[in-house]
Design a protein around this motif. Structure first.
Motif, PDB file in Angstrom:
ATOM      1  N   ILE A  66      67.639  23.774  37.534  1.00 38.43           N
ATOM      2  CA  ILE A  66      66.265  24.272  37.374  1.00 38.43           C
ATOM      3  C   ILE A  66      65.249  23.249  37.889  1.00 38.43           C
ATOM      4  O   ILE A  66      64.135  23.609  38.305  1.00 38.43           O
ATOM      5  CB  ILE A  66      65.993  24.618  35.892  1.00 38.43           C
ATOM      6  CG1 ILE A  66      66.799  25.856  35.488  1.00 38.43           C
ATOM      7  CG2 ILE A  66      64.515  24.881  35.633  1.00 38.43           C
ATOM      8  CD1 ILE A  66      66.742  26.178  34.017  1.00 38.43           C
ATOM      9  N   ALA A  67      65.627  21.977  37.900  1.00 35.44           N
ATOM     10  CA  ALA A  67      64.701  20.937  38.384  1.00 35.44           C
ATOM     11  C   ALA A  67      64.443  21.046  39.882  1.00 35.44           C
ATOM     12  O   ALA A  67      63.414  20.549  40.370  1.00 35.44           O
ATOM     13  CB  ALA A  67      65.270  19.554  38.063  1.00 35.44           C
ATOM     14  N   ILE A  68      65.345  21.694  40.629  1.00 37.08           N
ATOM     15  CA  ILE A  68      65.210  21.725  42.095  1.00 37.08           C
ATOM     16  C   ILE A  68      63.906  22.385  42.536  1.00 37.08           C
ATOM     17  O   ILE A  68      63.140  21.784  43.311  1.00 37.08           O
ATOM     18  CB  ILE A  68      66.438  22.413  42.737  1.00 37.08           C
ATOM     19  CG1 ILE A  68      67.668  21.516  42.598  1.00 37.08           C
ATOM     20  CG2 ILE A  68      66.181  22.724  44.218  1.00 37.08           C
ATOM     21  CD1 ILE A  68      68.958  22.135  43.104  1.00 37.08           C
ATOM     22  N   PRO A  69      63.578  23.630  42.110  1.00 36.97           N
ATOM     23  CA  PRO A  69      62.319  24.221  42.599  1.00 36.97           C
ATOM     24  C   PRO A  69      61.076  23.433  42.192  1.00 36.97           C
ATOM     25  O   PRO A  69      60.085  23.405  42.930  1.00 36.97           O
ATOM     26  CB  PRO A  69      62.317  25.627  41.961  1.00 36.97           C
ATOM     27  CG  PRO A  69      63.328  25.593  40.878  1.00 36.97           C
ATOM     28  CD  PRO A  69      64.340  24.577  41.287  1.00 36.97           C
ATOM     29  N   LEU A  70      61.124  22.747  41.045  1.00 35.70           N
ATOM     30  CA  LEU A  70      59.961  21.968  40.617  1.00 35.70           C
ATOM     31  C   LEU A  70      59.766  20.736  41.506  1.00 35.70           C
ATOM     32  O   LEU A  70      58.635  20.413  41.900  1.00 35.70           O
ATOM     33  CB  LEU A  70      60.132  21.552  39.159  1.00 35.70           C
ATOM     34  CG  LEU A  70      60.052  22.697  38.143  1.00 35.70           C
ATOM     35  CD1 LEU A  70      60.535  22.245  36.775  1.00 35.70           C
ATOM     36  CD2 LEU A  70      58.623  23.222  38.047  1.00 35.70           C
ATOM     37  N   PHE A  71      60.871  20.047  41.843  1.00 33.20           N
ATOM     38  CA  PHE A  71      60.755  18.904  42.745  1.00 33.20           C
ATOM     39  C   PHE A  71      60.345  19.352  44.150  1.00 33.20           C
ATOM     40  O   PHE A  71      59.575  18.667  44.835  1.00 33.20           O
ATOM     41  CB  PHE A  71      62.080  18.130  42.811  1.00 33.20           C
ATOM     42  CG  PHE A  71      62.269  17.158  41.674  1.00 33.20           C
ATOM     43  CD1 PHE A  71      61.310  16.210  41.379  1.00 33.20           C
ATOM     44  CD2 PHE A  71      63.417  17.184  40.897  1.00 33.20           C
ATOM     45  CE1 PHE A  71      61.476  15.311  40.340  1.00 33.20           C
ATOM     46  CE2 PHE A  71      63.600  16.288  39.851  1.00 33.20           C
ATOM     47  CZ  PHE A  71      62.627  15.353  39.569  1.00 33.20           C
ATOM     48  N   VAL A  72      60.861  20.495  44.588  1.00 33.43           N
ATOM     49  CA  VAL A  72      60.482  21.019  45.904  1.00 33.43           C
ATOM     50  C   VAL A  72      58.987  21.360  45.924  1.00 33.43           C
ATOM     51  O   VAL A  72      58.286  21.069  46.898  1.00 33.43           O
ATOM     52  CB  VAL A  72      61.333  22.251  46.265  1.00 33.43           C
ATOM     53  CG1 VAL A  72      60.817  22.900  47.552  1.00 33.43           C
ATOM     54  CG2 VAL A  72      62.792  21.854  46.448  1.00 33.43           C
ATOM     55  N   LEU A  73      58.481  21.970  44.839  1.00 34.01           N
ATOM     56  CA  LEU A  73      57.057  22.286  44.765  1.00 34.01           C
ATOM     57  C   LEU A  73      56.215  21.021  44.794  1.00 34.01           C
ATOM     58  O   LEU A  73      55.180  20.965  45.477  1.00 34.01           O
ATOM     59  CB  LEU A  73      56.775  23.077  43.479  1.00 34.01           C
ATOM     60  CG  LEU A  73      55.301  23.418  43.213  1.00 34.01           C
ATOM     61  CD1 LEU A  73      54.730  24.283  44.327  1.00 34.01           C
ATOM     62  CD2 LEU A  73      55.142  24.117  41.869  1.00 34.01           C
ATOM     63  N   MET A  74      56.652  19.984  44.085  1.00 36.10           N
ATOM     64  CA  MET A  74      55.932  18.707  44.094  1.00 36.10           C
ATOM     65  C   MET A  74      55.832  18.167  45.520  1.00 36.10           C
ATOM     66  O   MET A  74      54.746  17.773  45.983  1.00 36.10           O
ATOM     67  CB  MET A  74      56.658  17.707  43.191  1.00 36.10           C
ATOM     68  CG  MET A  74      56.005  16.335  43.119  1.00 36.10           C
ATOM     69  SD  MET A  74      56.893  15.194  42.021  1.00 36.10           S
ATOM     70  CE  MET A  74      58.219  14.654  43.091  1.00 36.10           C
ATOM     71  N   GLY A  75      56.951  18.166  46.215  1.00 37.95           N
ATOM     72  CA  GLY A  75      56.948  17.663  47.587  1.00 37.95           C
ATOM     73  C   GLY A  75      56.121  18.523  48.522  1.00 37.95           C
ATOM     74  O   GLY A  75      55.410  18.008  49.395  1.00 37.95           O
ATOM     75  N   ALA A  76      56.199  19.843  48.358  1.00 42.13           N
ATOM     76  CA  ALA A  76      55.442  20.743  49.231  1.00 42.13           C
ATOM     77  C   ALA A  76      53.936  20.554  49.048  1.00 42.13           C
ATOM     78  O   ALA A  76      53.173  20.556  50.020  1.00 42.13           O
ATOM     79  CB  ALA A  76      55.838  22.190  48.943  1.00 42.13           C
TER      80      ALA A  76
END
Length: 516
Positions: A66-76
């Protein structure tokens, strides 16, 4: 021929991917075809596929993933808000007068972006569009400049937080538990994402030091390849440098500090990172410095105070002090919420949020589709006897445990020429890592060795993703051959990094042993 159906299945997958079919559909399609073949030829018990639904449900409810989309959003958000551009400009002007100074600036910026975004494609494209033309104008050799940009961009895979380490932590934890069951242990231990983040910190910095050393030595030996910037380049003052560097550094401390300090789980820390990136985006796009800064300070104060002096407002025996603290915490939460709303309004008005959310959904869908398809593939591969074949090959390797690890690392390195890190992580690693752990290798040390090896897959021709990203962003005068030639020395440095971790295991195991 029938006894090699599992190997033929793997070769068929490689061919389907090389023919250009979408990866997730290739994996699932090959699995369907060989499941039917194995069942019709009497080589597979088709009831094994009854576990497929449970596997898919397990992936979609996995707390680690579940952490993957949150880290991706942070980077985006950080990429779309052009924080990378400001960093590159300031660092380039700061180090530009040195031989290889622009190269040093690119590696340092790549390190900061890796620790704050973790998205390879965004970092390579940003630096390919901003830094590469500047390096070429100054007189850098096109091969050297391309190699530096590609390699600095891939640091997002080894320096936490990164999607590679999150996926790898899940795979290695499952392999470690499987190995313990096979050893007859039923009170099993699990591995956490935090342990792998801690284990990757020092090896990631070792790689950064190797890159910087190479640039300095090459700049000294071949100054014509990396000349200094023109003397009329205006150096930034310390306020400009601090203003560019501090926001990502504070975000790094907030995210990694929360995980490594045991204050938050990776998913909770990823939420902190996404909110922090949103506030930074709002600050840049006119949300109002006062509301953003006061809201950020309120959220930081709330996190610290609630951790040190927790208050349970649902209790009926609260003291006046606890009620006062509850009111204070509520006020801080409201102030932080107002800042988040203001940042959201500003980012939507500037169309930054739209782009970041679209990018997050695309990348997350790709990763999860690949993981789910790989679960189907591995079920069929196991049903055809592939797991026993792999375990047999590793156990019979000359050289024992070391020989088996060398063989596995070479296979992973070669597969990196053709496959993405996600496919290798979720298809190949579950087959080889349990056997390697049973042979006596430390799972965390093993995971970091594999992580650096997988990071190299972004650089290895012909299908290294960083090479494609840079090809799309580089000026026309830079040829594909120059990009391929430029990354070869850095692939060698990656191999040196693997050897250092191999012969000095404490580089990977010391920090997690201290923190966990």
């Amino acid at each position: 021929m029938l006894e090699y159906l599992d190997l033929i299945m793997f070769v068929a997958l490689m061919c389907a991917i090389l023919l250009g079919f979408p990866v997730a559909f290739s994996i699932a399609g090959v699995a369907v075809i060989f499941a039917y073949l194995g069942w019709s030829l009497g080589k597979m018990d088709i009831t094994l596929l009854g576990a497929l639904g449970q596997r898919v449900f397990g992936v979609l409810t996995n707390q680690v993933l579940i952490a993957i989309p949150l880290f991706v959003l942070m980077g985006a958000l950080l990429e779309k808000s052009r924080i990378a551009e400001e960093l590159l400009d300031k660092m380039g002007r700061l180090f530009g007068q040195l031989r290889g100074g622009l190269g040093i600036a690119v590696v340092l910026v790549g390190t900061l972006l890796a620790a704050s975004t973790g998205i390879v494609g965004a970092t390579v494209v940003a630096m390919g569009m901003i830094a590469l033309p500047t390096m070429l104008r100054v007189g850098y050799d096109a091969r050297v400049a391309s190699g530096i940009v590609c390699t600095a961009g891939t640091l997002g895979q080894i320096i936490p937080p990164s999607t590679l380490l999150i996926i790898l932590a899940d795979v290695m934890s499952n392999a470690f538990q499987q190995a313990q069951y096979e050893q007859g242990k039923f009170s099993v231990q699990a591995l956490s994402v935090g342990q792998f983040f801690a284990a990757a910190m020092i090896p990631g910095l070792v790689l950064v030091c190797l890159y910087l050393l190479y640039i300095l030595v090459r700049g000294w030996l071949r100054p014509q390849d990396m000349p200094p910037a023109p003397p009329d380049l205006v150096k930034p003052d310390w306020r400009e440098v601090v203003g560019a560097v501090m926001p990502p550094v504070l975000l790094i401390f907030a995210v990694l500090g929360a995980i490594l300090g045991g204050v938050a789980t990776p998913t909770e820390a990823a939420s902190v990172g996404a909110v922090g990136a949103l506030l930074m985006t709002g600050y840049r796009y006119g949300a109002g410095p006062r509301i953003i800064l006061s809201g950020a300070m309120a959220l930081i104060a709330l996190a610290i105070l609630a951790g040190v002096i927790p208050v349970r407002l649902q209790r009926n025996d609260l003291t006046s002090t606890e009620i006062g603290l509850g009111v204070l915490y509520t006020g801080l939460a409201i102030l932080g919420g107002l800042a988040v709303l203001a940042a959201l309004r500003a980012s939507f008005r500037a169309k930054i949020a739209h782009q970041a959310i679209e990018s997050t959904m695309t990348m997350t869908a790709m990763i999860f589709a690949t993981i789910i398809a790989a679960g189907f593939f591995s079920l069929v591969f196991i049903g055809l006897g592939g797991e026993e074949r792999v375990a047999g090959i590793l156990s019979e390797m000359p050289g024992g445990a070391t020989g088996a690890l060398v063989f596995s690392m070479v296979v992973i390195f070669v597969l990196g020429f053709f496959l993405d890190f996600v496919e290798i992580s979720v298809i190949v690693l579950p087959l080889v890592t349990p056997s390697l752990i049973l042979l006596g290798h430390d799972p965390i040390w093993l995971g970091i060795l594999i992580a650096i090896n997988l990071q190299t897959s972004f650089l290895t021709p012909p299908f290294g993703f960083s090479l494609f990203y840079l090809r799309g962003a580089a000026p026309k005068e830079v040829s594909t051959g120059q990009i391929y030639a430029g990354v070869i020395p850095f692939i060698g440095l990656q191999i040196v990094g693997v050897c250092l971790i191999w012969f000095v295991p404490s580089l990977a195991t010391w920090l997690p042993s201290v923190l966990f």
